[in-house]
Design a protein around this motif. Structure first.
Motif, PDB file in Angstrom:
ATOM      1  N   MET A  70      -7.669  11.724  10.771  1.00 12.46           N
ATOM      2  CA  MET A  70      -7.127  10.694   9.873  1.00 12.46           C
ATOM      3  C   MET A  70      -6.189  11.336   8.856  1.00 12.46           C
ATOM      4  N   ASP A  71      -5.290  10.517   8.354  1.00 10.25           N
ATOM      5  CA  ASP A  71      -4.278  11.056   7.445  1.00 10.25           C
ATOM      6  C   ASP A  71      -4.633  10.891   5.972  1.00 10.25           C
ATOM      7  N   GLY A  72      -5.812  10.444   5.660  1.00 14.09           N
ATOM      8  CA  GLY A  72      -6.221  10.318   4.278  1.00 14.09           C
ATOM      9  C   GLY A  72      -5.683   9.107   3.563  1.00 14.09           C
ATOM     10  N   LYS A  73      -5.194   8.146   4.298  1.00 14.16           N
ATOM     11  CA  LYS A  73      -4.576   6.971   3.688  1.00 14.16           C
ATOM     12  C   LYS A  73      -5.628   5.926   3.308  1.00 14.16           C
ATOM     13  N   VAL A  74      -5.331   5.192   2.224  1.00 13.17           N
ATOM     14  CA  VAL A  74      -6.188   4.109   1.755  1.00 13.17           C
ATOM     15  C   VAL A  74      -5.532   2.789   2.113  1.00 13.17           C
ATOM     16  N   LEU A  75      -6.314   1.889   2.663  1.00 16.37           N
ATOM     17  CA  LEU A  75      -5.853   0.531   2.959  1.00 16.37           C
ATOM     18  C   LEU A  75      -6.247  -0.382   1.808  1.00 16.37           C
ATOM     19  N   VAL A  76      -5.296  -1.166   1.332  1.00 14.81           N
ATOM     20  CA  VAL A  76      -5.590  -2.208   0.350  1.00 14.81           C
ATOM     21  C   VAL A  76      -5.300  -3.531   1.067  1.00 14.81           C
ATOM     22  N   ALA A  77      -6.348  -4.154   1.595  1.00 19.48           N
ATOM     23  CA  ALA A  77      -6.220  -5.390   2.362  1.00 19.48           C
ATOM     24  C   ALA A  77      -6.519  -6.574   1.454  1.00 19.48           C
ATOM     25  N   TYR A  78      -5.796  -7.670   1.653  1.00 20.96           N
ATOM     26  CA  TYR A  78      -5.976  -8.800   0.752  1.00 20.96           C
ATOM     27  C   TYR A  78      -5.813 -10.134   1.469  1.00 20.96           C
ATOM     28  N   GLY A  79      -6.484 -11.139   0.888  1.00 21.41           N
ATOM     29  CA  GLY A  79      -6.341 -12.521   1.317  1.00 21.41           C
ATOM     30  C   GLY A  79      -5.795 -13.324   0.150  1.00 21.41           C
ATOM     31  N   THR A  80      -4.676 -14.001   0.372  1.00 25.95           N
ATOM     32  CA  THR A  80      -4.022 -14.744  -0.697  1.00 25.95           C
ATOM     33  C   THR A  80      -3.357 -15.987  -0.131  1.00 25.95           C
ATOM     34  N   THR A  81      -3.175 -16.982  -0.959  1.00 23.70           N
ATOM     35  CA  THR A  81      -2.446 -18.183  -0.561  1.00 23.70           C
ATOM     36  C   THR A  81      -1.118 -18.271  -1.286  1.00 23.70           C
ATOM     37  N   ASN A  82      -1.138 -17.997  -2.573  1.00 21.00           N
ATOM     38  CA  ASN A  82       0.075 -18.175  -3.371  1.00 21.00           C
ATOM     39  C   ASN A  82       0.641 -16.881  -3.943  1.00 21.00           C
ATOM     40  N   GLY A  83       0.116 -15.733  -3.535  1.00 19.04           N
ATOM     41  CA  GLY A  83       0.733 -14.466  -3.873  1.00 19.04           C
ATOM     42  C   GLY A  83       0.146 -13.661  -5.012  1.00 19.04           C
ATOM     43  N   SER A  84      -0.702 -14.233  -5.820  1.00 16.88           N
ATOM     44  CA  SER A  84      -1.259 -13.490  -6.953  1.00 16.88           C
ATOM     45  C   SER A  84      -2.109 -12.311  -6.482  1.00 16.88           C
ATOM     46  N   THR A  85      -2.918 -12.515  -5.484  1.00 14.84           N
ATOM     47  CA  THR A  85      -3.781 -11.449  -4.980  1.00 14.84           C
ATOM     48  C   THR A  85      -2.947 -10.379  -4.286  1.00 14.84           C
ATOM     49  N   ALA A  86      -1.884 -10.782  -3.624  1.00 18.25           N
ATOM     50  CA  ALA A  86      -0.971  -9.805  -3.020  1.00 18.25           C
ATOM     51  C   ALA A  86      -0.363  -8.926  -4.100  1.00 18.25           C
ATOM     52  N   ARG A  87       0.004  -9.516  -5.215  1.00 14.85           N
ATOM     53  CA  ARG A  87       0.587  -8.758  -6.328  1.00 14.85           C
ATOM     54  C   ARG A  87      -0.415  -7.726  -6.846  1.00 14.85           C
ATOM     55  N   ILE A  88      -1.667  -8.095  -6.946  1.00 16.45           N
ATOM     56  CA  ILE A  88      -2.699  -7.154  -7.388  1.00 16.45           C
ATOM     57  C   ILE A  88      -2.836  -6.025  -6.365  1.00 16.45           C
ATOM     58  N   ALA A  89      -2.916  -6.372  -5.084  1.00 21.98           N
ATOM     59  CA  ALA A  89      -3.066  -5.368  -4.028  1.00 21.98           C
ATOM     60  C   ALA A  89      -1.893  -4.392  -4.030  1.00 21.98           C
ATOM     61  N   GLU A  90      -0.698  -4.902  -4.198  1.00 17.79           N
ATOM     62  CA  GLU A  90       0.487  -4.040  -4.224  1.00 17.79           C
ATOM     63  C   GLU A  90       0.454  -3.105  -5.433  1.00 17.79           C
ATOM     64  N   THR A  91      -0.016  -3.606  -6.567  1.00 16.89           N
ATOM     65  CA  THR A  91      -0.141  -2.766  -7.755  1.00 16.89           C
ATOM     66  C   THR A  91      -1.173  -1.670  -7.525  1.00 16.89           C
ATOM     67  N   VAL A  92      -2.304  -2.019  -6.919  1.00 19.82           N
ATOM     68  CA  VAL A  92      -3.335  -1.021  -6.626  1.00 19.82           C
ATOM     69  C   VAL A  92      -2.751   0.071  -5.731  1.00 19.82           C
ATOM     70  N   ALA A  93      -2.050  -0.319  -4.671  1.00 24.93           N
ATOM     71  CA  ALA A  93      -1.453   0.666  -3.761  1.00 24.93           C
ATOM     72  C   ALA A  93      -0.415   1.528  -4.484  1.00 24.93           C
ATOM     73  N   GLU A  94       0.407   0.925  -5.331  1.00 27.64           N
ATOM     74  CA  GLU A  94       1.413   1.680  -6.095  1.00 27.64           C
ATOM     75  C   GLU A  94       0.753   2.719  -6.993  1.00 27.64           C
ATOM     76  N   VAL A  95      -0.306   2.326  -7.687  1.00 32.69           N
ATOM     77  CA  VAL A  95      -1.002   3.254  -8.582  1.00 32.69           C
ATOM     78  C   VAL A  95      -1.641   4.383  -7.776  1.00 32.69           C
ATOM     79  N   LEU A  96      -2.303   4.055  -6.674  1.00 35.49           N
ATOM     80  CA  LEU A  96      -2.917   5.092  -5.852  1.00 35.49           C
ATOM     81  C   LEU A  96      -1.857   6.093  -5.394  1.00 35.49           C
ATOM     82  N   ASN A  97      -0.721   5.597  -4.913  1.00 35.97           N
ATOM     83  CA  ASN A  97       0.355   6.489  -4.478  1.00 35.97           C
ATOM     84  C   ASN A  97       0.854   7.354  -5.624  1.00 35.97           C
ATOM     85  N   ARG A  98       1.035   6.773  -6.776  1.00 37.55           N
ATOM     86  CA  ARG A  98       1.500   7.505  -7.952  1.00 37.55           C
ATOM     87  C   ARG A  98       0.509   8.607  -8.348  1.00 37.55           C
ATOM     88  N   GLU A  99      -0.787   8.345  -8.109  1.00 38.48           N
ATOM     89  CA  GLU A  99      -1.838   9.316  -8.434  1.00 38.48           C
ATOM     90  C   GLU A  99      -2.056  10.332  -7.309  1.00 38.48           C
TER      91      GLU A  99
END
Length: 169
Positions: free
Chosen positions: A1-30
Motif C-alpha cells: 500500500m502507498d500509505g494513502k488516506v481515503l476521505v469518503a463522504y455522503g452528501t446531497t448539497n455539498g456541505s459534507t463534500a466541502r468538509i471532506a475536501e478540507t480534511v484531505a487538504e489538511v492531511l496532505n499539508r501535514e
C-alpha cells in the motif's frame, strides 16, 4: 500500500463534500497523502491505509451513501485506522459543544473500533435540493454554520495520530 488516506463522504448539497475536501487538504499539508471521494464511487477501500468517513445528517440519520459505504466495506475498515464525521446542525451548536454521533453511527463506531468522531455544523443555502431542504429554507432556518477552523483542527489531530503511529509513509 502507498500509505494513502481515503476521505469518503455522503452528501446531497455539498456541505459534507466541502468538509471532506478540507480534511484531505489538511492531511496532505501535514505530509499524510489523502484524497476525498464520494463514498458511492469507492469500489475498494483496501487500497488505503486509513479511512475517514463523513455523512450529512438528515432526520437523525447519516446520508445513505455513507451508511452504504460502511456496510459494503466493513471488512476492509475493520483492519485499519478509521474516523467518522457528521455534518448537519443548522445552528451554532456544533461550535459550542461536542455533539455525539447518532445511534447507528455510534453502533458502527463500536463495531469497527473507530478512533474518533466529530460533528460539524452544516450548510443549507438557496438552491439546495430536496423537499425538506426547501421547507427549511422557507422557514428561515438555513445558512452556513460550518466552522472551517474546527474541521482543520480535527484533521490536524488525525494527521498527528497517523504520523505518530507510523500508519502512513
Amino acid at each position: 500500500m502507498d500509505g494513502k488516506v481515503l476521505v469518503a463522504y455522503g452528501t446531497t448539497n455539498g456541505s459534507t463534500a466541502r468538509i471532506a475536501e478540507t480534511v484531505a487538504e489538511v492531511l496532505n499539508r501535514e505530509g499524510v497523502p489523502a484524497e476525498a471521494r464520494p463514498a458511492r464511487s469507492v469500489s475498494d477501500a483496501a487500497a488505503y491505509d486509513a479511512v475517514v468517513v463523513g455523512g450529512a445528517l438528515y432526520s437523525g440519520r447519516w446520508h445513505k451513501d455513507a451508511r452504504r459505504f460502511v456496510r459494503r466495506h466493513r471488512g476492509e475498515l475493520a483492519g485499519r485506522p478509521v474516523w467518522f464525521f457528521s455534518s448537519g446542525p443548522l445552528d451554532a451548536s456544533a461550535s459550542e459543544r461536542e455533539i455525539p454521533p447518532v445511534p447507528r453511527v455510534k453502533r458502527a463506531m463500536t463495531e469497527l473500533n473507530v478512533a474518533g468522531h466529530a460533528t460539524f455544523g452544516g450548510r443549507l443555502e438557496e438552491g439546495a435540493r430536496g423537499r425538506v431542504a426547501g421547507m427549511i429554507l422557507r422557514s428561515g432556518k438555513g445558512g452556513d454554520f460550518l466552522d472551517p477552523t474546527a474541521v482543520e483542527s480535527w484533521a490536524t489531530t488525525i494527521a498527528k495520530d497517523l504520523t505518530r503511529k507510523g500508519k502512513t509513509t
